[in-house]
Design a protein around this motif. Structure first.
Motif, PDB file in Angstrom:
ATOM      1  N   LEU A  17       8.681  10.527  15.821  1.00 44.53           N
ATOM      2  CA  LEU A  17       8.186   9.248  15.314  1.00 44.53           C
ATOM      3  C   LEU A  17       6.910   9.445  14.508  1.00 44.53           C
ATOM      4  O   LEU A  17       6.757   8.870  13.413  1.00 44.53           O
ATOM      5  N   LEU A  18       5.999  10.263  15.022  1.00 47.64           N
ATOM      6  CA  LEU A  18       4.744  10.530  14.322  1.00 47.64           C
ATOM      7  C   LEU A  18       5.009  11.226  12.991  1.00 47.64           C
ATOM      8  O   LEU A  18       4.384  10.900  11.965  1.00 47.64           O
ATOM      9  N   LEU A  19       5.949  12.179  12.991  1.00 44.51           N
ATOM     10  CA  LEU A  19       6.292  12.886  11.757  1.00 44.51           C
ATOM     11  C   LEU A  19       6.824  11.920  10.712  1.00 44.51           C
ATOM     12  O   LEU A  19       6.393  11.928   9.552  1.00 44.51           O
ATOM     13  N   LYS A  20       7.748  11.059  11.116  1.00 41.26           N
ATOM     14  CA  LYS A  20       8.354  10.137  10.159  1.00 41.26           C
ATOM     15  C   LYS A  20       7.350   9.086   9.686  1.00 41.26           C
ATOM     16  O   LYS A  20       7.365   8.686   8.519  1.00 41.26           O
ATOM     17  N   PHE A  21       6.485   8.634  10.579  1.00 41.21           N
ATOM     18  CA  PHE A  21       5.448   7.690  10.172  1.00 41.21           C
ATOM     19  C   PHE A  21       4.501   8.346   9.163  1.00 41.21           C
ATOM     20  O   PHE A  21       4.098   7.715   8.171  1.00 41.21           O
ATOM     21  N   SER A  22       4.150   9.599   9.407  1.00 43.19           N
ATOM     22  CA  SER A  22       3.263  10.325   8.492  1.00 43.19           C
ATOM     23  C   SER A  22       3.907  10.487   7.119  1.00 43.19           C
ATOM     24  O   SER A  22       3.234  10.362   6.085  1.00 43.19           O
ATOM     25  N   ILE A  23       5.208  10.772   7.115  1.00 43.77           N
ATOM     26  CA  ILE A  23       5.931  10.879   5.847  1.00 43.77           C
ATOM     27  C   ILE A  23       5.868   9.548   5.098  1.00 43.77           C
ATOM     28  O   ILE A  23       5.655   9.514   3.881  1.00 43.77           O
ATOM     29  N   CYS A  24       6.051   8.457   5.830  1.00 43.60           N
ATOM     30  CA  CYS A  24       6.004   7.132   5.203  1.00 43.60           C
ATOM     31  C   CYS A  24       4.645   6.881   4.555  1.00 43.60           C
ATOM     32  O   CYS A  24       4.570   6.388   3.423  1.00 43.60           O
ATOM     33  N   VAL A  25       3.575   7.214   5.271  1.00 37.04           N
ATOM     34  CA  VAL A  25       2.234   6.995   4.735  1.00 37.04           C
ATOM     35  C   VAL A  25       1.994   7.863   3.509  1.00 37.04           C
ATOM     36  O   VAL A  25       1.542   7.384   2.459  1.00 37.04           O
ATOM     37  N   VAL A  29       1.693   6.508  -0.518  1.00 40.01           N
ATOM     38  CA  VAL A  29       0.560   6.789  -1.405  1.00 40.01           C
ATOM     39  C   VAL A  29       1.072   7.365  -2.727  1.00 40.01           C
ATOM     40  O   VAL A  29       0.615   6.987  -3.816  1.00 40.01           O
ATOM     41  N   GLY A  30       2.046   8.269  -2.625  1.00 35.83           N
ATOM     42  CA  GLY A  30       2.642   8.842  -3.834  1.00 35.83           C
ATOM     43  C   GLY A  30       3.309   7.795  -4.706  1.00 35.83           C
ATOM     44  O   GLY A  30       3.218   7.853  -5.940  1.00 35.83           O
ATOM     45  N   VAL A  31       3.965   6.834  -4.081  1.00 37.06           N
ATOM     46  CA  VAL A  31       4.605   5.751  -4.838  1.00 37.06           C
ATOM     47  C   VAL A  31       3.577   4.949  -5.614  1.00 37.06           C
ATOM     48  O   VAL A  31       3.787   4.596  -6.778  1.00 37.06           O
ATOM     49  N   TRP A  32       2.440   4.661  -4.983  1.00 39.35           N
ATOM     50  CA  TRP A  32       1.396   3.899  -5.670  1.00 39.35           C
ATOM     51  C   TRP A  32       0.816   4.687  -6.831  1.00 39.35           C
ATOM     52  O   TRP A  32       0.486   4.113  -7.890  1.00 39.35           O
ATOM     53  N   VAL A  33       0.683   5.991  -6.676  1.00 37.56           N
ATOM     54  CA  VAL A  33       0.213   6.824  -7.786  1.00 37.56           C
ATOM     55  C   VAL A  33       1.205   6.757  -8.945  1.00 37.56           C
ATOM     56  O   VAL A  33       0.816   6.609 -10.111  1.00 37.56           O
ATOM     57  N   ILE A  34       2.490   6.848  -8.628  1.00 41.98           N
ATOM     58  CA  ILE A  34       3.529   6.768  -9.659  1.00 41.98           C
ATOM     59  C   ILE A  34       3.494   5.403 -10.341  1.00 41.98           C
ATOM     60  O   ILE A  34       3.655   5.304 -11.563  1.00 41.98           O
ATOM     61  N   ALA A 161      12.251   6.494   2.747  1.00 46.86           N
ATOM     62  CA  ALA A 161      13.560   6.417   3.407  1.00 46.86           C
ATOM     63  C   ALA A 161      14.588   7.382   2.812  1.00 46.86           C
ATOM     64  O   ALA A 161      15.233   8.126   3.564  1.00 46.86           O
ATOM     65  N   PRO A 162      14.799   7.412   1.482  1.00 41.02           N
ATOM     66  CA  PRO A 162      15.750   8.394   0.955  1.00 41.02           C
ATOM     67  C   PRO A 162      15.375   9.831   1.301  1.00 41.02           C
ATOM     68  O   PRO A 162      16.256  10.656   1.568  1.00 41.02           O
ATOM     69  N   PHE A 163      14.071  10.138   1.302  1.00 42.70           N
ATOM     70  CA  PHE A 163      13.641  11.490   1.652  1.00 42.70           C
ATOM     71  C   PHE A 163      14.037  11.819   3.084  1.00 42.70           C
ATOM     72  O   PHE A 163      14.604  12.879   3.362  1.00 42.70           O
ATOM     73  N   VAL A 164      13.738  10.905   4.007  1.00 47.48           N
ATOM     74  CA  VAL A 164      14.048  11.139   5.425  1.00 47.48           C
ATOM     75  C   VAL A 164      15.556  11.199   5.639  1.00 47.48           C
ATOM     76  O   VAL A 164      16.068  12.095   6.328  1.00 47.48           O
ATOM     77  N   PHE A 165      16.307  10.255   5.057  1.00 45.68           N
ATOM     78  CA  PHE A 165      17.754  10.227   5.248  1.00 45.68           C
ATOM     79  C   PHE A 165      18.421  11.450   4.631  1.00 45.68           C
ATOM     80  O   PHE A 165      19.414  11.953   5.158  1.00 45.68           O
ATOM     81  N   SER A 166      17.881  11.954   3.530  1.00 44.11           N
ATOM     82  CA  SER A 166      18.474  13.112   2.854  1.00 44.11           C
ATOM     83  C   SER A 166      18.049  14.428   3.517  1.00 44.11           C
ATOM     84  O   SER A 166      18.898  15.200   3.969  1.00 44.11           O
ATOM     85  N   ILE A 167      16.755  14.668   3.583  1.00 43.63           N
ATOM     86  CA  ILE A 167      16.247  15.960   4.045  1.00 43.63           C
ATOM     87  C   ILE A 167      16.303  16.099   5.564  1.00 43.63           C
ATOM     88  O   ILE A 167      16.782  17.105   6.101  1.00 43.63           O
ATOM     89  N   LEU A 360       9.284  -3.257  -0.860  1.00 41.18           N
ATOM     90  CA  LEU A 360      10.132  -2.058  -0.846  1.00 41.18           C
ATOM     91  C   LEU A 360       9.581  -1.008   0.108  1.00 41.18           C
ATOM     92  O   LEU A 360      10.330  -0.391   0.880  1.00 41.18           O
ATOM     93  N   LEU A 361       8.268  -0.809   0.086  1.00 41.97           N
ATOM     94  CA  LEU A 361       7.653   0.193   0.967  1.00 41.97           C
ATOM     95  C   LEU A 361       7.718  -0.237   2.425  1.00 41.97           C
ATOM     96  O   LEU A 361       7.916   0.600   3.316  1.00 41.97           O
ATOM     97  N   LEU A 362       7.580  -1.530   2.687  1.00 42.56           N
ATOM     98  CA  LEU A 362       7.708  -2.013   4.063  1.00 42.56           C
ATOM     99  C   LEU A 362       9.129  -1.816   4.586  1.00 42.56           C
ATOM    100  O   LEU A 362       9.331  -1.406   5.739  1.00 42.56           O
ATOM    101  N   LEU A 363      10.124  -2.108   3.737  1.00 41.01           N
ATOM    102  CA  LEU A 363      11.511  -1.876   4.144  1.00 41.01           C
ATOM    103  C   LEU A 363      11.733  -0.402   4.452  1.00 41.01           C
ATOM    104  O   LEU A 363      12.379  -0.053   5.455  1.00 41.01           O
TER     105      LEU A 363
END
Length: 426
Positions: A17-25, A29-34, A161-167, A360-363
């Protein structure tokens, strides 16, 4: 004592759970940069788009796979273990459903067996899923006619989500979009409805039975519906006869999973909230879901038949049914979001603004963290609010509510943008 430590059953999944939450955070941040670089990404010349795609996919998919599964030597998890067992049965030339089980369409286990010929490991199946996602993303990227294509490419690749579901999950749900996209190419080029039926029929044999949910509305919308039906029958009748001859009715076994109540969906949210007055579990709810899905699709098919291009309508149909399916089907899971996130970003993100991006990020956050909590606490179905007797159960139920509310929000966005989005972009 923290309420999150009340039960020993939750002790084993906090790290995940901590790993996936960290990935989300991190990825958010990367999405906002993009998002801040949208104009610069849109200015990349067409001659460099192939290189841009390749580098983006290598950095955001291939390198993470190598780090996680080769360098760090993590084991494949989630449904990949089930894929691996089915693939081994296929490698032994067993007949699907009769000699080995699978929850997917008959061709799927034989396709997942192919990488095992080179690398006998469940990790090979994860790599296959990642590469297939890349192929689907490339054709989605090529299909989309807009200068924002580079921006949406990176936006999708950076979504948690796509990153977690894929990788991490090695999920295959996005394969359904591949066959819908292939059909869109055909309908945009020459509106060959016979070929469209053949492709969708092949998709049914390759992915999931869920793909059948999109067909009635497409038949109603089709300019040449009987050609479309003929294409489906050319694929379907010999396949059904062959399956029945070798396994009788065992090929219907994947459909039985619709009877298993899961989370999150409207029923799992309302059931405890109404102290069980709104049911969950009875088969009648499957019929409610099926009828409402078809009614929704057919309504828009009739309404749009004279005004929308076939390929544009198909994208809209795929999105609206996929989102509504997650809401209304009592057997839906969070990973079903993987079905529609790619086309949603590319085709209905043109009105991108901060509000849309936050939703989108909340979903993404909720569909990523809900599954490990639910699995970690024993996959419960809450029957009343009194069942929420631990911190993790409360958190899991909150994420269920979050997913369903956000799905309704995106359903509204899709329906609204269906009329306003420029058809030429699709």
């Amino acid at each position: 004592m923290s309420p999150f430590n009340n039960h020993l059953e939750v002790a084993g999944f906090e790290k995940i759970l901590l790993l996936k939450f960290s990935i989300c955070v991190l990825f958010s941040v990367g999405v906002w940069v993009i998002y801040t670089q949208k104009a610069r990404l849109s200015s990349i010349p067409n001659s460099k788009k192939a290189l841009f795609f390749l580098l983006s996919f290598i950095i955001l998919r291939i390198l993470p796979f190598l780090i996680i599964y080769v360098i760090l030597d993590f084991s494949a998890r989630s449904d990949v273990r089930m894929f691996y067992d089915s693939a081994l049965g296929a490698l032994k030339l067993g007949f699907v459903y009769r000699d080995f089980e699978t929850a997917y369409s008959p061709i799927f286990p034989y396709l997942t067996a192919l990488p095992l010929l080179i690398w006998d490991s469940a990790k090979a199946i994860v790599l296959e899923m990642v590469l297939v996602e890349g192929i689907i993303l490339w054709f989605t990227y090529k299909y989309y006619k807009n200068s924002l294509g580079n921006y949406y490419l990176l936006l999708y690749l950076m979504l948690p989500a796509p990153f977690v579901f894929s990788i991490l999950g090695g999920q295959e749900d996005i394969w359904m979009w591949a066959f819908v996209l292939w059909t869109c190419f055909i309908l945009r080029k020459n509106s060959n409805w016979l070929l469209a039926g053949l492709i969708m029929g092949l998709g049914l044999l390759t992915t999931k039975a869920l793909l059948v949910l999109y067909l009635p509305a497409l038949f109603i919308f089709a300019k040449k519906p009987w050609q479309f039906m003929l294409g489906l029958l050319i694929v379907g009748i010999p396949s059904l006869a062959f399956m029945y001859y070798h396994s009788e009715l065992l090929f219907l076994s994947p459909i039985q999973q619709a009877n298993d109540p899961r989370t999150p969906n409207i029923w799992s949210v309302l059931h405890p909230l109404t102290n069980g007055f709104v049911p969950i579990g009875p088969k009648i709810l499957n019929w409610v879901g099926l009828v409402s899905i078809q009614a929704l699709g057919i309504f828009f098919a009739i309404k749009s038949k004279k005004t929308s291009k076939p390929h544009y309508f198909l994208v809209f149909l795929f999105l609206i049914i996929s989102v509504w399916l997650m809401i209304i089907q009592q057997s839906s899971l969070s990973n079903y979001a993987y079905v529609f996130l790619m086309p949603m970003v590319f085709f209905f993100g043109e009105q991108t603004n901060k509000k849309w991006l936050i939703l989108l990020l909340l979903l993404n956050l909720f569909v990523v963290i809900q599954p490990p909590i639910w699995w970690g606490i024993g996959m419960p179905i809450f029957h009343s609010l009194s069942d929420l007797n631990s911190g993790y159960k409360v958190l899991e139920y909150i994420t269920e509510i979050g997913v369903v509310v956000l799905l309704f929000a995106f359903l509204r966005i899709i329906i609204k943008n269906f009329k306003t989005t420029n058809n030429s972009n699709v």
